[in-house]
Design an enzyme around this catalytic site. Structure first.
Site, mmCIF file in Angstrom:
data_model
loop_
_atom_site.group_PDB
_atom_site.id
_atom_site.type_symbol
_atom_site.label_atom_id
_atom_site.label_comp_id
_atom_site.label_asym_id
_atom_site.label_seq_id
_atom_site.Cartn_x
_atom_site.Cartn_y
_atom_site.Cartn_z
ATOM 1 N N ASP A 1 -1.914 5.872 2.445
ATOM 2 C CA ASP A 1 -0.707 5.143 2.097
ATOM 3 C C ASP A 1 -0.855 4.524 0.709
ATOM 4 O O ASP A 1 -1.537 5.075 -0.151
ATOM 5 C CB ASP A 1 -0.439 4.068 3.167
ATOM 6 C CG ASP A 1 1.041 3.851 3.402
ATOM 7 O OD1 ASP A 1 1.694 3.268 2.522
ATOM 8 O OD2 ASP A 1 1.545 4.248 4.468
ATOM 9 N N HIS B 1 3.605 -1.429 1.430
ATOM 10 C CA HIS B 1 3.897 -0.500 2.524
ATOM 11 C C HIS B 1 2.692 -0.251 3.421
ATOM 12 O O HIS B 1 2.787 -0.297 4.649
ATOM 13 C CB HIS B 1 4.392 0.800 1.911
ATOM 14 C CG HIS B 1 4.907 1.799 2.887
ATOM 15 N ND1 HIS B 1 4.101 2.729 3.498
ATOM 16 C CD2 HIS B 1 6.157 2.026 3.347
ATOM 17 C CE1 HIS B 1 4.830 3.480 4.290
ATOM 18 N NE2 HIS B 1 6.088 3.091 4.218
ATOM 19 N N SER C 1 8.418 5.515 8.539
ATOM 20 C CA SER C 1 7.114 4.945 8.168
ATOM 21 C C SER C 1 6.651 3.905 9.171
ATOM 22 O O SER C 1 5.446 3.726 9.383
ATOM 23 C CB SER C 1 7.198 4.279 6.788
ATOM 24 O OG SER C 1 6.942 5.182 5.761
#
Length: 543
Positions: free
Chosen positions: A160, A200, A488
């Protein structure tokens, strides 16, 4: 190598080369300037034989070609950067099987929720509870774990944007990783002084295994972070493959890939690497993408045959929509990251004239100017709110957050519109009575509209394998907590659930774990009228 084989491969190469030409700046030689001729391009070459030996060959006979990465665990090949005029010679080498373009990968986060600004992120248990009480649609990752298992002894690799391993809810379970962007052992999220900051990967990690004020699905699982996406949450296929290889070498049990692109095909190098990782015993969980609700919208690496692909389900929510006064047409909008809630309490006129916007809603077409700057300009002219509509087909994700903590927070809400809705509202703004109301619409639980659908091209494989909670998911971010949504956020729920199954049944194969997740999931039948599959032999989409 026979002549026909050589000619066939050269034709494939030139097709790939012309596809790449918009990226590399290539055009007809008579229209090229010297700078464009010198520009380098990146490709991934698939090779036969020893990749390390081929690296040495290229360095010897193509000294101006840079070898970015060597793949010898999941994919046999090299990522190289060279001048376009060198590519035909490299493609003709006996050991080169294929030449693939280097594609860009992005986080699969869909920004369509009520977000808190950085200064308002909750850091303490009591404040986190207040946050949850204020939003009835907020979802905690730990809610899906009704078992006594915690993921203890299971290693989960997160490919990620990196992970903020200093977060008090993450640091206990963080065990290491690698940065494939800066090529070091520090996979920290991008910080403001390094470019557009990211959060994220930390959000994904919290969903899987947070263990503090907030609990993840598997709070005792070990976290390994691999930063393949740099500033702004963007990276390349070369970095993603390298991260996959490093995670497998580190011995992880599960890999979570909450990233993707628009390449709908099963044979791209990232898919090859995912399939190989699965063959080596690693369960690879992928996010299906956020370009739904149409069919054929799934993207790589969720298109890999052996990936366990996850779509996003949505809990019932109350979302604001705009309704035109004249014809009662509903305009759906997506609040931008860092926006105030859209709680306008009367009707407002809509205008595209940003200089005469006092007391009105400013409607602005997306361009090169940053969203925050557009919103600040409208706010300084007295706008009540701002709508920014896309300059290309479809929806988009946007943010009005500032990297500078000294900036004054925006005092008006800012939302994004699709190009289609933006044009409709722009035409409406020219009417004699261009007023809109805000109404709250209750959505039903089901598959999130943004969640990408299959099938995969070429093999027609159905994707996703399952869907999981993907809207208003509360998890960790640098400096606090945030509610985000997207596939996600759905994928790490499944990675966490897989960790629980690995703990409970350490002798189970990936196939058994996947089958257990699929056969015990609830079935959602989508509205056949809205999203029915147009493919022969298919009736409805289910998860």
């Amino acid at each position: 190598m026979c002549q026909s084989h050589f000619i066939q491969r050269l034709l494939v190469f030139f097709l790939c080369f012309w596809i790449l030409s918009p990226i590399t700046g290539y055009s007809h030689p008579e229209r090229q300037d010297s700078k464009k001729q010198e520009r380098e391009t990146s490709v991934i070459i698939e090779v036969e034989g020893n990749a390390q030996a081929h690296k040495r060959y290229l360095q010897t006979y193509f000294p101006q070609t840079k070898v970015i990465a060597v793949y010898d665990t999941l994919f046999n090949g090299l990522a190289i950067k060279t001048k376009p005029n060198k590519l035909p010679r490299i493609a003709s080498l006996d050991f080169v099987k294929a030449v693939h373009p280097v594609n860009t990968y992005q986080t699969n986060q869909h920004q369509d929720a009520n977000y808190t600004s950085p200064s308002d992120r909750r850091k303490m248990t009591s404040e986190l509870k207040d946050m949850l009480q204020a939003d009835e649609s907020a979802v905690l990752p730990s809610d899906i774990n009704t078992t006594s298992y915690t993921g203890k002894g299971v290693k989960v690799g997160i490919i990620d944007t990196g992970v903020d391993y200093s977060h008090p809810d993450i640091q206990k379970n963080y065990q290491g990783g690698y940065d494939l962007v800066d090529l070091d052992d520090d996979p920290m999220e991008t910080k403001p002084d390094q470019g557009e900051p990211t959060m994220h990967g930390t959000h994904v990690a919290g969903i899987i295994a947070a263990d503090g004020d907030l609990k993840g699905v598997a709070p005792d699982a070990s976290i390994y972070a691999y930063r393949a996406l740099g500033p702004g949450g963007s990276g390349t296929s070369a970095q993603v493959i390298a991260a996959l290889e490093q995670a497998v070498k580190d011995g992880v049990d599960i890999i979570n890939l909450s990233l993707g692109n628009s390449v709908n095909g099963p044979d791209y190098p990232t898919s090859i690497a995912v399939n190989k990782a699965s063959e080596l015993g690693v369960l690879v969980v992928t996010a299906n993408g956020n370009t739904g609700p149409e069919n054929w919208t799934v993207g790589s690496p969720a298109t890999a045959v052996k990936s366990f692909s996850v779509g996003a389900s949505s809990n019932a929510q109350h979302v604001p929509v705009l309704v035109t006064k004249q014809d009662q047409k509903q305009i759906h909008m997506r609040l931008m990251l860092g926006s105030l809630p859209w709680d306008l309490d009367r009707d407002y006129a809509v205008t595209t004239d940003i200089s005469r916007v006092r007391g009105k809603i400013a409607l602005i077409k997306r361009g090169k100017t940053p969203f925050r700057e557009l919103a600040q300009q409208a706010a300084s002219n007295g706008a009540a709110a701002v709508l920014i509509y896309n300059n290309e087909t479809g929806d988009f994700q946007g943010s009005v957050e500032s990297n500078d903590r000294q900036d004054e927070p925006l005092q008006i809400p800012v939302a994004a519109l699709s190009q289609r809705d933006g044009k409709v509202l722009a035409d409406y703004s020219r009417e004699q009575f261009p007023y809109v109301d805000t109404k709250v619409m209750e959505t039903k639980a089901g598959i999130a509209a943004f969640s990408s659908r299959g099938p995969v091209t070429v093999n027609w494989q159905i994707k996703p394998n399952v869907s999981a909670p993907g809207t208003n998911i509360v998890s960790t971010v640098p400096d606090g907590y945030e509610a985000l949504q997207g596939t996600s956020m759905a994928a790490p729920h499944v990675s966490g659930a897989a960790a629980l199954l690995k703990e409970a049944h350490p002798d189970w194969s990936n196939e058994k774990i996947a089958a257990a997740l699929e056969t015990t999931a609830n079935v959602y039948a989508e509205n056949k009228k809205d999203h029915s599959c147009k493919c022969p032999g298919h009736g409805r989409n289910t998860t």
